[in-house]
Write a protein that holds these residues in place. Structure first.
Motif, PDB file in Angstrom:
ATOM      1  N   ASN A   1       0.839  -1.183   0.000  1.00  0.00           N
ATOM      2  CA  ASN A   1       0.000   0.000   0.000  1.00  0.00           C
ATOM      3  C   ASN A   1       0.882   1.244   0.000  1.00  0.00           C
ATOM      4  N   VAL A   2       0.493   2.212  -0.856  1.00  0.00           N
ATOM      5  CA  VAL A   2       1.203   3.489  -0.924  1.00  0.00           C
ATOM      6  C   VAL A   2       0.174   4.612  -0.891  1.00  0.00           C
ATOM      7  N   ASN A   3       0.663   5.844  -0.841  1.00  0.00           N
ATOM      8  CA  ASN A   3      -0.227   6.984  -0.690  1.00  0.00           C
ATOM      9  C   ASN A   3      -0.531   7.734  -1.974  1.00  0.00           C
ATOM     10  N   SER A   4       0.134   7.405  -3.102  1.00  0.00           N
ATOM     11  CA  SER A   4      -0.097   8.158  -4.330  1.00  0.00           C
ATOM     12  C   SER A   4       0.278   7.339  -5.559  1.00  0.00           C
TER      13      SER A   4
ATOM     14  N   PHE B   1       2.269   8.414  -7.792  1.00  0.00           N
ATOM     15  CA  PHE B   1       3.706   8.597  -7.937  1.00  0.00           C
ATOM     16  C   PHE B   1       4.463   7.485  -7.225  1.00  0.00           C
ATOM     17  N   GLU B   2       4.105   7.205  -5.984  1.00  0.00           N
ATOM     18  CA  GLU B   2       4.787   6.161  -5.220  1.00  0.00           C
ATOM     19  C   GLU B   2       4.578   4.792  -5.861  1.00  0.00           C
ATOM     20  N   ARG B   3       3.379   4.533  -6.350  1.00  0.00           N
ATOM     21  CA  ARG B   3       3.081   3.255  -7.006  1.00  0.00           C
ATOM     22  C   ARG B   3       3.937   3.094  -8.265  1.00  0.00           C
TER      23      ARG B   3
ATOM     24  N   ASN C   1       0.782  -4.786  -8.270  1.00  0.00           N
ATOM     25  CA  ASN C   1      -0.447  -4.987  -7.499  1.00  0.00           C
ATOM     26  C   ASN C   1      -0.521  -4.061  -6.283  1.00  0.00           C
ATOM     27  N   ILE C   2       0.272  -3.019  -6.300  1.00  0.00           N
ATOM     28  CA  ILE C   2       0.265  -2.074  -5.187  1.00  0.00           C
ATOM     29  C   ILE C   2      -1.040  -1.281  -5.225  1.00  0.00           C
ATOM     30  N   THR C   3      -1.661  -1.128  -4.072  1.00  0.00           N
ATOM     31  CA  THR C   3      -2.889  -0.340  -3.991  1.00  0.00           C
ATOM     32  C   THR C   3      -2.579   1.031  -3.391  1.00  0.00           C
ATOM     33  N   ILE C   4      -3.409   1.980  -3.770  1.00  0.00           N
ATOM     34  CA  ILE C   4      -3.232   3.355  -3.309  1.00  0.00           C
ATOM     35  C   ILE C   4      -4.233   3.639  -2.205  1.00  0.00           C
ATOM     36  N   ASN C   5      -3.724   4.023  -1.060  1.00  0.00           N
ATOM     37  CA  ASN C   5      -4.542   4.444   0.075  1.00  0.00           C
ATOM     38  C   ASN C   5      -4.169   5.883   0.391  1.00  0.00           C
ATOM     39  N   PRO C   6      -4.805   6.828  -0.308  1.00  0.00           N
ATOM     40  CA  PRO C   6      -4.372   8.216  -0.158  1.00  0.00           C
ATOM     41  C   PRO C   6      -4.614   8.759   1.247  1.00  0.00           C
ATOM     42  N   LEU C   7      -3.657   9.515   1.698  1.00  0.00           N
ATOM     43  CA  LEU C   7      -3.798  10.216   2.961  1.00  0.00           C
ATOM     44  C   LEU C   7      -4.289  11.630   2.655  1.00  0.00           C
TER      45      LEU C   7
END
Length: 114
Positions: free
Chosen positions: A1-4, A6-8, A27-33
């Motif tokens: 899990n990443v926040n954006s 860009f990070e993915r 398969n990284i999911t985005i969990n925005p802060l």
């Protein structure tokens, strides 16, 4: 899990650069802060458009809206390079988790293929 996005995307680029890797399945999911308000994100994107060598000429023709971290671009640009760059700038702005690119290209008789 990443926040954006860009990070993915950065994680995929790093993995692809590893010697011997022939394919990357991201398969990284985005969990925005919620780091920034929607209004702050609008200003951040507008500043990036105005300061970019590809988009500064058309930045005043691009309307930016943000709702719950999802950015929408509308307006008209002069060419496909400006279309792509505006989308990349908005999508990769920290705090933006999705993009709806509704920009049109002047004198283009066909929509962007994707």
């Amino acid at each position: 899990n990443v926040n954006s996005d860009f990070e993915r995307d950065q994680a995929a680029r790093v993995a692809a650069d590893v010697l011997g890797v022939s394919e990357v399945v991201n398969n990284i999911t985005i969990n925005p802060l919620p780091r920034y308000s929607d209004a702050a994100l609008v200003h951040r994107i507008e500043d990036r458009l105005a300061g970019n060598w590809e988009t500064y000429r058309v930045a005043d023709r691009i309307a930016v809206k943000v709702k719950d971290g999802k950015a929408t671009l509308t307006g008209q640009v002069d060419n496909w390079a400006q279309y792509r760059e505006a989308a990349a700038l908005a999508r990769l702005t920290d705090g933006v988790w999705a993009l709806d690119n509704q920009l049109s290209v002047a004198s283009a008789d066909y929509p962007w293929p994707g």
